[in-house]
Structures are given as C-alpha cells and as structure tokens.
Motif scaffolding. Structure first.
Motif, PDB file in Angstrom:
ATOM      1  N   MET A 224      49.958  27.771  36.091  1.00 36.18           N
ATOM      2  CA  MET A 224      49.270  26.625  35.474  1.00 36.18           C
ATOM      3  C   MET A 224      49.334  25.404  36.378  1.00 36.18           C
ATOM      4  O   MET A 224      48.342  24.684  36.549  1.00 36.18           O
ATOM      5  CB  MET A 224      49.891  26.304  34.120  1.00 36.18           C
ATOM      6  CG  MET A 224      49.505  27.254  33.012  1.00 36.18           C
ATOM      7  SD  MET A 224      49.999  26.634  31.377  1.00 36.18           S
ATOM      8  CE  MET A 224      51.779  26.741  31.507  1.00 36.18           C
ATOM      9  N   ALA A 225      50.514  25.146  36.943  1.00 35.29           N
ATOM     10  CA  ALA A 225      50.676  23.995  37.840  1.00 35.29           C
ATOM     11  C   ALA A 225      49.818  24.156  39.088  1.00 35.29           C
ATOM     12  O   ALA A 225      49.209  23.195  39.572  1.00 35.29           O
ATOM     13  CB  ALA A 225      52.146  23.837  38.215  1.00 35.29           C
ATOM     14  N   TYR A 226      49.749  25.367  39.601  1.00 37.55           N
ATOM     15  CA  TYR A 226      48.923  25.658  40.787  1.00 37.55           C
ATOM     16  C   TYR A 226      47.454  25.388  40.498  1.00 37.55           C
ATOM     17  O   TYR A 226      46.755  24.741  41.294  1.00 37.55           O
ATOM     18  CB  TYR A 226      49.147  27.110  41.194  1.00 37.55           C
ATOM     19  CG  TYR A 226      48.197  27.649  42.239  1.00 37.55           C
ATOM     20  CD1 TYR A 226      48.157  27.118  43.519  1.00 37.55           C
ATOM     21  CD2 TYR A 226      47.335  28.711  41.931  1.00 37.55           C
ATOM     22  CE1 TYR A 226      47.286  27.624  44.474  1.00 37.55           C
ATOM     23  CE2 TYR A 226      46.471  29.220  42.883  1.00 37.55           C
ATOM     24  CZ  TYR A 226      46.451  28.673  44.154  1.00 37.55           C
ATOM     25  OH  TYR A 226      45.586  29.175  45.101  1.00 37.55           O
ATOM     26  N   ARG A 227      46.979  25.862  39.342  1.00 36.36           N
ATOM     27  CA  ARG A 227      45.568  25.631  38.991  1.00 36.36           C
ATOM     28  C   ARG A 227      45.292  24.150  38.755  1.00 36.36           C
ATOM     29  O   ARG A 227      44.168  23.687  38.938  1.00 36.36           O
ATOM     30  CB  ARG A 227      45.191  26.450  37.752  1.00 36.36           C
ATOM     31  CG  ARG A 227      45.166  27.955  38.002  1.00 36.36           C
ATOM     32  CD  ARG A 227      44.457  28.698  36.884  1.00 36.36           C
ATOM     33  NE  ARG A 227      45.151  28.635  35.611  1.00 36.36           N
ATOM     34  CZ  ARG A 227      46.051  29.520  35.199  1.00 36.36           C
ATOM     35  NH1 ARG A 227      46.378  30.556  35.980  1.00 36.36           N
ATOM     36  NH2 ARG A 227      46.614  29.400  34.015  1.00 36.36           N
ATOM     37  N   ALA A 228      46.336  23.410  38.352  1.00 34.90           N
ATOM     38  CA  ALA A 228      46.177  21.968  38.124  1.00 34.90           C
ATOM     39  C   ALA A 228      46.329  21.160  39.413  1.00 34.90           C
ATOM     40  O   ALA A 228      46.258  19.936  39.387  1.00 34.90           O
ATOM     41  CB  ALA A 228      47.200  21.498  37.095  1.00 34.90           C
ATOM     42  N   LYS A 229      46.546  21.863  40.538  1.00 36.96           N
ATOM     43  CA  LYS A 229      46.641  21.258  41.883  1.00 36.96           C
ATOM     44  C   LYS A 229      47.994  20.617  42.176  1.00 36.96           C
ATOM     45  O   LYS A 229      48.113  19.740  43.045  1.00 36.96           O
ATOM     46  CB  LYS A 229      45.528  20.210  42.140  1.00 36.96           C
ATOM     47  CG  LYS A 229      44.136  20.651  41.785  1.00 36.96           C
ATOM     48  CD  LYS A 229      43.698  21.854  42.576  1.00 36.96           C
ATOM     49  CE  LYS A 229      42.255  22.246  42.259  1.00 36.96           C
ATOM     50  NZ  LYS A 229      41.878  23.554  42.852  1.00 36.96           N
ATOM     51  N   ALA A 230      49.048  21.035  41.480  1.00 37.95           N
ATOM     52  CA  ALA A 230      50.391  20.569  41.832  1.00 37.95           C
ATOM     53  C   ALA A 230      50.836  21.241  43.120  1.00 37.95           C
ATOM     54  O   ALA A 230      50.352  22.313  43.480  1.00 37.95           O
ATOM     55  CB  ALA A 230      51.377  20.889  40.707  1.00 37.95           C
ATOM     56  N   LYS A 231      51.766  20.625  43.813  1.00 30.57           N
ATOM     57  CA  LYS A 231      52.304  21.181  45.049  1.00 30.57           C
ATOM     58  C   LYS A 231      53.279  22.318  44.703  1.00 30.57           C
ATOM     59  O   LYS A 231      54.215  22.148  43.915  1.00 30.57           O
ATOM     60  CB  LYS A 231      53.044  20.087  45.831  1.00 30.57           C
ATOM     61  CG  LYS A 231      53.755  20.566  47.073  1.00 30.57           C
ATOM     62  CD  LYS A 231      52.819  20.828  48.222  1.00 30.57           C
ATOM     63  CE  LYS A 231      53.587  21.132  49.497  1.00 30.57           C
ATOM     64  NZ  LYS A 231      52.694  21.535  50.598  1.00 30.57           N
ATOM     65  N   ILE A 232      53.065  23.498  45.305  1.00 30.73           N
ATOM     66  CA  ILE A 232      53.927  24.659  45.114  1.00 30.73           C
ATOM     67  C   ILE A 232      54.522  25.017  46.476  1.00 30.73           C
ATOM     68  O   ILE A 232      53.810  25.082  47.475  1.00 30.73           O
ATOM     69  CB  ILE A 232      53.132  25.873  44.570  1.00 30.73           C
ATOM     70  CG1 ILE A 232      52.204  25.464  43.420  1.00 30.73           C
ATOM     71  CG2 ILE A 232      54.091  26.982  44.158  1.00 30.73           C
ATOM     72  CD1 ILE A 232      52.878  25.052  42.157  1.00 30.73           C
ATOM     73  N   LYS A 233      55.822  25.243  46.502  1.00 25.14           N
ATOM     74  CA  LYS A 233      56.493  25.412  47.803  1.00 25.14           C
ATOM     75  C   LYS A 233      57.522  26.549  47.771  1.00 25.14           C
ATOM     76  O   LYS A 233      58.110  26.849  46.737  1.00 25.14           O
ATOM     77  CB  LYS A 233      57.179  24.093  48.189  1.00 25.14           C
ATOM     78  CG  LYS A 233      57.695  24.056  49.620  1.00 25.14           C
ATOM     79  CD  LYS A 233      58.180  22.674  50.003  1.00 25.14           C
ATOM     80  CE  LYS A 233      58.659  22.665  51.452  1.00 25.14           C
ATOM     81  NZ  LYS A 233      59.182  21.355  51.870  1.00 25.14           N
TER      82      LYS A 233
END
Length: 518
Positions: A224-233
């Motif tokens: 969900m965070a990825y689709r919302a454009k949050a930074k994933i690391k």
C-alpha cells in the motif's frame, strides 16, 4: 465513512503499543485498529524467542548489545538508531510488565535470560517459547480496557487514501488521509478518514510460501505504501530462519526457535557431522545469515532436502521446561527430542527492509507513520540480530506516540471519494488466483532465495512482469476479494525484492549473490 483521530492498520505489538499509549494519554480522542484476521493474529503471536534487553549489568552492557547488533547488520546499520533502540530497552520492558506481561524468572526471582545466535551475552527476556503470544495477550487485554479504542477484526485495508484520490489536490504533495477498508464478512467497502495513519501491518513471509510467518503475512502495508509513492528501502534483505521444522511436503511453517541452539543444540548433516564448525568459529551461534547460507551449502552439496538439529545430549527436563510448545510440536510429528534429531530447513522469516521511516516513525508521506516489521528504521542493517525485532517495535511505537503527544493532527478538510468498483463483476475464477500465487511463491523460492544470481534475478523480473499484468487485468474487472488483494500485494513486494536485489552489487549480511564474489 468513519472519521477517527488515529487509524492503526495491524494489531501486533507495534500497532497495539502505540494504540494503548495514545488512548491512555488522550481519552477524548478515538483510535481505530483495523486487522484483517482475528484481533490476536499477527507475526507477534508467533515470536518464540523473546525481547533482547540489557538487564545483567555485571556481565552485559549497552555497548556489547550495540556491538552485536552492528556486527549482525554488516556495516549497514544506522549507528544512532542502534544506540537509541538498545538504550531504551529497559524502560519499554517496564511498561510491558505494568500492562501485565509475564516473563520467565530463575530460582532467585531474576529474569531467566536466554542467549541466541549473534549475541555475546545472555540478554533475551522470554516467556517459555511463546513470548510473542504472551505480549499480544497482555496488550490486547489493556486495549479492551480503554473505551476510546475500537478494534475491527476481519477488516482488510485495501489502499491508503492520498492526494492522488482528491480532486484538485497537488499531486506532488504526498499526504495521507486514511484508508479504504474492506469488511470481509459483509463485502462492504468503506472509508476511514484519519488525522494520522499508522502502518503496523507486519511482514512478507508468504511471498515465499515456505515461511515461519502466519498466512496473513502478505506484505499488505508495504505494498500500500509503495502504491502511494512512499520510499521503500532495503527490500533485498530477507532473513531466512535457519531452522523451520521440515515436513515431507517442505511446507512447514513451525519455527524451531534460535534459543534452542542457544540452549546448546547442534546442527548435523545426514551423516551426523556437526558441519557449522567448518563455516564459522561461532558454530551454531553464528548469525542467522551465516547459519542459513551454511545449511543451504550443505543441502546443495548433499542433494538432501533438510539437515538436523540434535538435542539428544541436552537435559530433557530442562528442555521441556524452556520449550514446551516446541517439545509438543515435535511429539505431534513423532519426534522425541530425547532420542531423535529434529529435521529442519531454512524458511523465509523476517524482512529487514520496508517502508523508510525516521526516528519518529515518519514515512516520506505526510500524516503516515510505520512501525514494526513493515518499516525500515536502520536498526537491522543487512541482517537482524535475533530478538531485536520486538524491541524495535516497542521503541518505535513509543517514539511515534511521543511525537503525536506533542503534535496534534487536524481532521483533513477534504472530500474523499467513495471506493469505485463500477464495471466489476463477481468472479468464480479463484483457480486463477491460486495458480498465480503458487507460481509467484515457487519463483521467489527458486530464483530469489538464500543464494541469488543476476541471471536468476533477471529471469524472476521478467516472469513477475507477466504475472503482474495478468493479475492487474483480473483485479480491474473483478469485485474485491481478500485473496485477490493479497496476491496483488505480494506481487508488489516481490517486485521490490527483485529490483532492489539487482541494484545491490555487494554481498552484505543476509544478501548473497554469487555474481558479487566473482
């Protein structure tokens, strides 16, 4: 639509700790916890080992725990985060005790501290071999005592609501307004509008199929965070637990705790050789990445499907007292630890990366926080030290609480559109979901497992793209089901693991690519 001050997605140690603290501090404010299964079903519930905390000041120290954590993290830990988390441990334990959590004591009434792989001293506080279960019990009991906490079990968070959903909003200003929620029992999809949203949604183990995680661990929060454009690391750093109980189908999800090796068990191959001595001077107490890679090497050399954990030389009564749940599970599988070796195999266990957050738990999206296994704090670096994860969840839940206690979030003054499923139909083609799920899991195990290569990763990337396109078409045409949404989330997570693996040119901690040693 429901409006709340705080929306918490996930009911494990991270989500419950924050919820209890903020509800106690502000009894006039409301907390809504959304969880997709029963309220007590989480990765926390299955955490066997315990919480790593420095309590024995004569033999142990913060400095030693910090050093052990940094060694396990293989140069990629955030030093300041490591120091912060470890030094806060004793305070966070005091709170758990106040909330009614019980931990094992020795004959003198002091904490019976355990020792696990990578630790230089005995420092793991535990409750038998079901520590997570005990913490979950205590936190849920406290949450139910607070009238301003509402728990919604069997509710699945579909997507975060951001400015991308709001007509006329600035697309470059990333802000979270809540989430769309699917009531799995009624089929209703509704909106929860929140002043602040916390993702505490747990891990990703089911992406690999063979995992120590429960079936709910499908990486929903990260996706969900990825689709919302949050930074994933740091998604390449998937930790494989060396010792999951092996069964004939190779699908066992039962964890034989690292504490069993800390208790003195030996790893042996089929010939009976104690092979860990050939790989690391710490033998069975080497860090998890070393032990997992060593087992993988042994299996590749022998062609066998599993190795063994030998407990036959240990005091059986002491073993049963410390690990009653493991002992019973072994007996249920016709394994008597007094005379039989336990067949074990590495399985997907823990994700060291995730949604990037700062020390306050803030993501790169305003009003959105993350905590627990779905977050990437910098504590674990390239490999998590055993029993540091529950500690991390406690500390970051507290930090997020402290930040919210000082910063009041106002109700968002925006018009949020209803969920739009116009043109979709109820599908009977569940076989397509299951087929794609099995293909995805086999792909990740075979090409993106303990030992990787560029060729395997690139092949996985191509096949993932085909699976993704097929599932997206199916998703757009179908009414929502939990299994379809979970599959979609797992594909997003798999994509992140593969692409970030391809970007890493140096082997570190839990990440090993044979092309990086040539």
């Amino acid at each position: 639509m429901i409006a709340t001050h705080y929306l918490v997605i996930g009911s494990g140690i991270a989500g419950l700790t924050f919820s209890v603290k903020i509800a106690e501090k502000f009894p006039e404010r409301n907390v809504v916890i959304v969880t997709k299964a029963n309220e007590d079903e989480s990765n926390t519930k299955y955490a066997q080992g315990g919480v790593a905390i420095v309590l024995d000041k004569e033999n142990d120290s913060f400095k030693k725990h910090i050093k052990d954590t940094l060694i396990a993290g293989d140069g990629l830990c955030n030093d300041a985060v490591v120091k912060m988390v470890i030094k806060e441990g004793p305070q966070r334990l005091e709170e758990l005790l106040l909330w009614g959590a019980n931990f094992d004591l020795d004959a003198k009434g002091a904490f019976d501290l355990g020792k696990e792989g990578g630790h230089s001293e005995y420092r793991v506080v535990h409750h038998k071999d079901i520590t997570g279960y005990e913490i979950e019990r205590a936190l849920l009991k406290r949450a139910h005592q607070l009238p301003n906490i509402t728990i919604l079990p069997h509710h699945f968070a579909l997507d975060l609501i951001t400015n991308h959903h709001i007509a006329g909003a600035d697309a470059n200003e990333l802000k979270c307004y809540g989430a769309y929620i699917f009531n799995q029992k009624t089929g209703e999809i509704f909106t929860i509008k929140a002043n602040s949203t916390l993702l505490a949604s747990g891990g990703i183990g089911c992406v690999y199929g063979h995992t120590t995680n429960p079936v709910i661990a499908t990486g929903d929060g990260i996706a969900m965070a990825y689709r919302a454009k949050a930074k994933i690391k740091d998604m390449e750093f998937v930790q494989f637990h060396p010792t999951a109980l092996y069964d004939a189908k190779g699908e066992s999800s039962f964890l034989i705790s690292e504490a069993v090796r800390g208790f003195g068990a030996y790893l042996r191959n089929k010939a009976g050789k104690r092979f860990m001595l050939d790989h690391d001077e710490r033998a069975e107490l080497a860090s998890r990445d070393i032990v997992s890679q060593s087992i993988d090497s042994e299996l590749k050399k022998s062609g066998e499907s599993h190795v063994y954990l030998d407990c036959t030389h240990l005091d059986p009564e002491a073993f049963i007292q410390h690990f009653p749940n493991i002992y019973k599970k072994c007996l249920d599988n016709h394994i008597d630890i007094k005379t039989d070796w336990i067949p074990v195999v590495p399985a997907s266990h823990y994700l060291c990366g995730g949604i990037k957050v700062n020390k306050k738990g803030k993501t790169t999206i305003e009003n959105l926080f993350a905590c627990g296994e779905c977050s990437r704090t910098g504590l674990h670096g390239a490999n998590r030290l055993a029993s540091n994860s529950l500690l991390e969840a406690l500390v970051y839940a507290h930090n997020i609480f402290k930040y919210h206690a000082k910063h009041e979030y106002k109700e968002p003054q925006v018009e949020i559109p209803d969920w739009n499923d116009e043109g979709t139909t109820i599908t009977e083609e569940h076989v397509l979901i299951q087929h794609n799920l099995k293909e995805l899991q086999a792909l990740m195990r075979n090409y993106v497992g303990i030992v990787r290569s560029n060729e395997r990763l690139k092949r996985a990337e191509k096949r993932l793209e085909l699976i993704h396109d097929e599932v997206e078409d199916f998703y757009k045409a179908s009414k929502i089901t939990t299994s379809l949404c979970e599959l979609r989330n797992m594909i997003n997570v798999a994509h992140l693991i593969v692409t970030q693996s391809l970007q890493r040119s140096e082997n570190k901690g839990g990440y090993f690519n044979i092309d990086n040693v040539r």
